[in-house]
Write an enzyme that holds these catalytic residues in place. Structure first.
Site, PDB file in Angstrom:
ATOM      1  N   ASP A  77     -12.839   2.372   4.827  1.00 52.04           N
ATOM      2  CA  ASP A  77     -11.686   2.295   5.737  1.00 52.04           C
ATOM      3  C   ASP A  77     -12.120   1.787   7.114  1.00 52.04           C
ATOM      4  OD1 ASP A  77      -9.778   3.081   3.945  1.00 52.04           O
ATOM      5  OD2 ASP A  77      -9.869   5.200   4.467  1.00 52.04           O
TER       6      ASP A  77
ATOM      7  N   CYS B 157     -10.493   2.994  -5.161  1.00 48.52           N
ATOM      8  CA  CYS B 157     -10.568   3.346  -3.742  1.00 48.52           C
ATOM      9  C   CYS B 157     -10.644   4.860  -3.641  1.00 48.52           C
ATOM     10  CB  CYS B 157      -9.306   2.835  -3.052  1.00 48.52           C
ATOM     11  SG  CYS B 157      -9.144   3.331  -1.323  1.00 48.52           S
TER      12      CYS B 157
ATOM     13  N   ASP C 286       0.844  -1.200   0.000  1.00 48.38           N
ATOM     14  CA  ASP C 286       0.000   0.000   0.000  1.00 48.38           C
ATOM     15  C   ASP C 286       0.876   1.246   0.000  1.00 48.38           C
ATOM     16  OD1 ASP C 286      -2.279   1.920   1.147  1.00 48.38           O
ATOM     17  OD2 ASP C 286      -3.278   0.048   0.591  1.00 48.38           O
ATOM     18  N   ASP C 287       0.334   2.331   0.464  1.00 45.42           N
ATOM     19  CA  ASP C 287       0.983   3.640   0.468  1.00 45.42           C
ATOM     20  C   ASP C 287       2.364   3.562   1.139  1.00 45.42           C
ATOM     21  OD1 ASP C 287       1.318   6.328   0.262  1.00 45.42           O
ATOM     22  OD2 ASP C 287      -0.497   6.866   1.349  1.00 45.42           O
TER      23      ASP C 287
ATOM     24  N   TRP D 231      -6.030   1.980  -6.863  1.00 47.48           N
ATOM     25  CA  TRP D 231      -6.012   3.363  -7.364  1.00 47.48           C
ATOM     26  C   TRP D 231      -6.845   4.217  -6.422  1.00 47.48           C
ATOM     27  CZ3 TRP D 231      -4.677   4.641 -12.824  1.00 47.48           C
ATOM     28  CH2 TRP D 231      -4.928   5.980 -13.144  1.00 47.48           C
ATOM     29  N   ASP D 232      -6.154   5.058  -5.656  1.00 44.95           N
ATOM     30  CA  ASP D 232      -6.831   5.801  -4.584  1.00 44.95           C
ATOM     31  C   ASP D 232      -7.120   7.245  -4.994  1.00 44.95           C
ATOM     32  OD1 ASP D 232      -7.894   6.148  -2.046  1.00 44.95           O
ATOM     33  OD2 ASP D 232      -6.206   5.172  -1.042  1.00 44.95           O
TER      34      ASP D 232
HETATM   35  C1  GLA Z   1      -6.909   5.622   1.873  1.00 49.06           C
HETATM   36  C2  GLA Z   1      -7.344   4.192   1.641  1.00 49.06           C
HETATM   37  C3  GLA Z   1      -6.594   3.267   2.560  1.00 49.06           C
HETATM   38  C4  GLA Z   1      -5.102   3.429   2.344  1.00 49.06           C
HETATM   39  C5  GLA Z   1      -4.708   4.877   2.526  1.00 49.06           C
HETATM   40  C6  GLA Z   1      -3.256   5.086   2.153  1.00 49.06           C
HETATM   41  O1  GLA Z   1      -7.318   6.092   3.093  1.00 49.06           O
HETATM   42  O2  GLA Z   1      -8.732   4.060   1.803  1.00 49.06           O
HETATM   43  O3  GLA Z   1      -6.978   1.933   2.336  1.00 49.06           O
HETATM   44  O4  GLA Z   1      -4.757   2.972   1.069  1.00 49.06           O
HETATM   45  O5  GLA Z   1      -5.484   5.743   1.740  1.00 49.06           O
HETATM   46  O6  GLA Z   1      -2.835   6.372   2.329  1.00 49.06           O
END
Ligand code: GLA
Length: 717
Positions: A530, A508, A348-349, A459-460
């Site tokens: 989340d 996302c 993830d991030d 992809w957020d």
């Molecule tokens: C959003 C997404 C999370 C995660 C964070 C990362 O909040 O919903 O699942 O990926 O970003 O910064």
């Protein structure tokens, strides 16, 4: 033939297996809506043209209440689908039928203004086996001068006015409480559901359902008439449900791109296409609404290259380690994830640029050299060797001001030149309407996907917009951003999909902030919320899956709220079985026994996944205002060939005493016998007919606090 024009009666008849939608071509060349509801056997049985009720100078609307596509003409009392300005300042339309084309399941009716060079094409598609119809409008400047569009909705439909009252069901929420089901009576006046922050929104979702409330009450899960629909669009949108006062009580629903801060300059020869509006009717209650929408989206909305594929079980360490990703910790987690039976390992991030927190690095899509000194390859090799696919998080539409990208291209972010841009989560939004931004993003993302063996992208999109201005765009075009952003986004994702067909794209937006049929026509699945508390998730997942297909709804087992409420792994897993399955727990804190238990549940999920992901969904004990006090929640999934079913029941309260509820599952073959396995209450029969399962129901075994039951049903004969 699903679409016909009956010359003599001047009727356009659009029919699905069970429903019909009828438009009347009036003598004066206007289109009037006649009927939307159950299909009738004889075309002559559909109602005739409506009477004009224009009986006073203050009540002139009469026929307009039946307009198939209301435009400003002699009245403007109801939500019009189109508002515009011709170059000379004229702001109304006199549209007349010009021609129509029927091509299989498609109908296009063309209307022209009687004076100006203006053409409106109303386009319809029917999906007979889904009992769904879609429509959109194409606005064509067939004149010599610019036309300014101030509003262009996809469509507007009247509901029957002589049957009873309506109740509106819709989904609303916030970040971490998405998709909550709201129900309210429709009253005279206008109810607007909308998104106007450059994304679908956590607050409302582009979906409506209007059920008929008669002397028997409103629709239920299994019966009652419901008119419903949505919008295939992810930018600013609106749905308007409006009703005029008695005695001429009329109810309509309109949907399309939000006209708030919208303007579009349509040059001679250009066409503006609205998004598709989805429409459906059923007399079989809310359960059928869901099953029709799911069937339609699986067959016609989801990217078809992957629509039929089972979604892999994924691991994502976001909740476990937040930004603290590096080669060593991710490799260790990957080993544990593989032992659990995970199929796709997602970083993830935090893997790129200077992204060690949320204050820097967004926009710099190069691997962080401190965290991954050898690049991503060793981690990907490790993950692949463990038998898993590899996936990566990105947020391409955003930029941290503290990034190389922003330092090089401050103009690429939405802003007004004389205002300080407002940051949210320390980030700004890139103007995806710009071709250079699209090209840049395509280049970097294509580069990553080409360099590494990547099977999945999350992809957020993590903020609402402010200062929606753009540099180098003439003042007169600034309000076009809202639409151009999404034209750009859809195009970008489609290009990436074409180049990298193996990649699953997950959508996302701070959880489920941008879930709609527009996103689902370019992305394979979504992150739901989340909030991963397994109890809170029940209402969130119920709302999501009321409209959107189960296999697209991702649900993770995490450690959220474990200290406050000690949910068992069984509970956490069964709550997450209701969609695509993921694990987000910190597996480093799992004992060997817990890893083994997780592996058991993942194996169970894989065994039942074809039924859950591709079956028909039945809400057996749904949650809504009337059932707020209900002890438990239950859903069932029936395989398309009815050979198997899965039932999941979860306690909603932590208590020892409960009122056991039998679960009546429809949808099975009534004449066949099914073997029940799993958590069936003691002394219940092990084999029952489909008819008995629907009529008397089955009793789950729910024992202990926050109990959770899983029952499988397999056809024997
Ligand atoms: C959003 C997404 C999370 C995660 C964070 C990362 O909040 O919903 O699942 O990926 O970003 O910064």
């Amino acid at each position: 033939m699903p679409i016909r024009y009956l010359d003599e009666q001047r009727l356009f008849l659009l029919e699905t297996d069970r429903t019909a939608y009828v438009i009347y071509l009036a003598e004066h060349g206007q289109l009037l809506h006649l009927y939307w509801g159950e299909k009738l056997v004889f075309p002559a049985d559909y109602p005739g043209p409506p009477l004009n009720h224009a009986h006073s100078a203050f009540n002139t609307w009469g026929n307009d209440m039946a307009a198939e596509f209301p435009v400003p003409y002699n009245v403007q009392e109801i939500e019009t689908c189109l508002r515009l300005r011709f170059a000379d300042g004229t702001r109304d339309l006199r549209l007349k039928y010009s021609e129509h084309i029927i091509d299989g399941d498609n109908l296009a009716i063309t209307l022209k203004d009687e004076f100006y060079g203006f053409t409106l094409r109303l386009v319809y598609r029917v999906y007979p086996e889904c009992d769904i119809l879609t429509r959109r409008a194409e606005i064509i400047n067939s004149g010599q001068e610019i036309i300014r569009l101030d509003e262009v909705l996809s469509g507007s439909v009247p509901l029957p006015y002589d049957r009873g009252d309506f109740r509106l069901s819709h989904l609303s929420g916030t970040h971490v409480t998405e998709f909550q089901l709201d129900r309210e009576p429709v009253k005279p006046g206008r109810k607007v559901l909308e998104g106007r922050q450059n994304y679908t929104g956590h607050a409302h979702n582009p979906f409506f359902a209007l059920d008929l409330v008669d002397s028997q009450g409103g629709a239920t899960e299994t019966g009652g008439e419901v008119w419903f629909g949505g919008l295939q669009w992810s930018g600013n949108w609106k749905i308007v449900v409006e009703q005029t006062r008695s005695p001429l009580k009329r109810t309509r629903v309109a949907a399309g791109i939000n006209d708030w801060d919208f303007e579009w300059q349509l040059w001679p020869g250009q066409t503006f296409e609205t998004p598709w509006m989805t429409l459906g009717y059923t007399s079989a209650g809310f359960g059928q609404v869901t099953r029709n929408l799911h069937r339609y989206q699986l067959a016609h909305i989801l990217p078809q290259d992957k629509a039929a594929d089972l979604r892999p079980v994924l691991y994502n360490s976001w909740e476990a380690v937040l930004f603290n990703v590096n080669e060593t910790t991710q490799m260790a987690l990957a080993e544990k994830a593989a032992r659990c039976g995970v199929e796709l390992f997602v970083v993830d991030d935090g893997w790129f640029g200077a992204r060690e927190h949320d204050r820097a690095g967004l926009g710099d899509w190069t691997v962080n050299p401190q965290r991954f000194p050898r690049g991503l390859q060793p981690l990907i090799d490790h993950v692949n060797r463990l038998g898993m696919q590899f996936g990566l998080w990105v947020e391409p539409e955003m930029v941290n001001p503290d990034s190389d990208l922003y330092r090089a291209h401050p103009d690429w972010a939405y802003h007004y030149p004389n205002r300080v841009p407002t940051e949210a989560r320390n980030q700004l939004i890139l103007n995806l309407g710009r071709l250079d931004v699209q090209e840049y993003l395509f280049g970097v993302l294509d580069g990553i996907l080409s360099k590494y063996n990547i099977d999945y992208i999350k992809w957020d999109y993590n903020r609402a917009i402010s200062e929606a201005g753009g540099a180098q765009i003439p003042a007169g075009n600034q309000r076009e951003h809202w639409v151009r952003h999404y034209q750009g986004l859809y195009r970008l994702v489609d290009r990436l999909r074409e180049r990298h067909p193996q990649v699953i794209f997950e959508n996302c937006s701070g959880g489920g902030g941008r879930v709609d049929m527009g996103m689902l026509s370019h992305f394979d699945q979504s992150w739901t919320s989340d909030n991963t508390d397994p109890l809170d998730r029940l209402a969130i997942q119920q709302g999501y899956s009321l409209v959107y297909p189960v296999k697209t709804m991702f649900c993770w087992v995490t450690d959220m709220n474990q200290n406050a409420a000690p949910y068992s792994l069984r509970y956490r897993f069964l709550s997450s079985f209701m969609g695509g399955l993921g694990i987000g727990s910190n597996l480093n804190h799992f004992s060997d026994g817990q890893i083994q238990e997780a592996a058991y549940w993942v194996a169970e999920y894989k065994r039942l996944r074809p039924v859950i992901q591709h079956g028909e969904l039945y809400r057996l004990l749904p949650l809504n205002a009337e059932t707020e006090q209900q002890d438990s929640f239950a859903v069932g999934y029936v395989a398309p060939d009815k050979s198997q079913a899965v039932v999941i029941a979860l306690d909603r309260r932590s208590h020892h005493w409960r009122n056991p509820r039998r679960l009546r599952l429809p949808g099975l073959d009534p004449a066949a016998h099914y073997r029940l396995a799993g958590d069936v209450a003691d002394r219940e029969p092990q084999v029952l007919s489909g008819q008995a399962i629907q009529a008397r129901g089955i009793l789950p075994k729910l024992e202990g606090e926050l109990a959770a039951a899983l029952i499988t049903l397999t056809r024997e004969s």
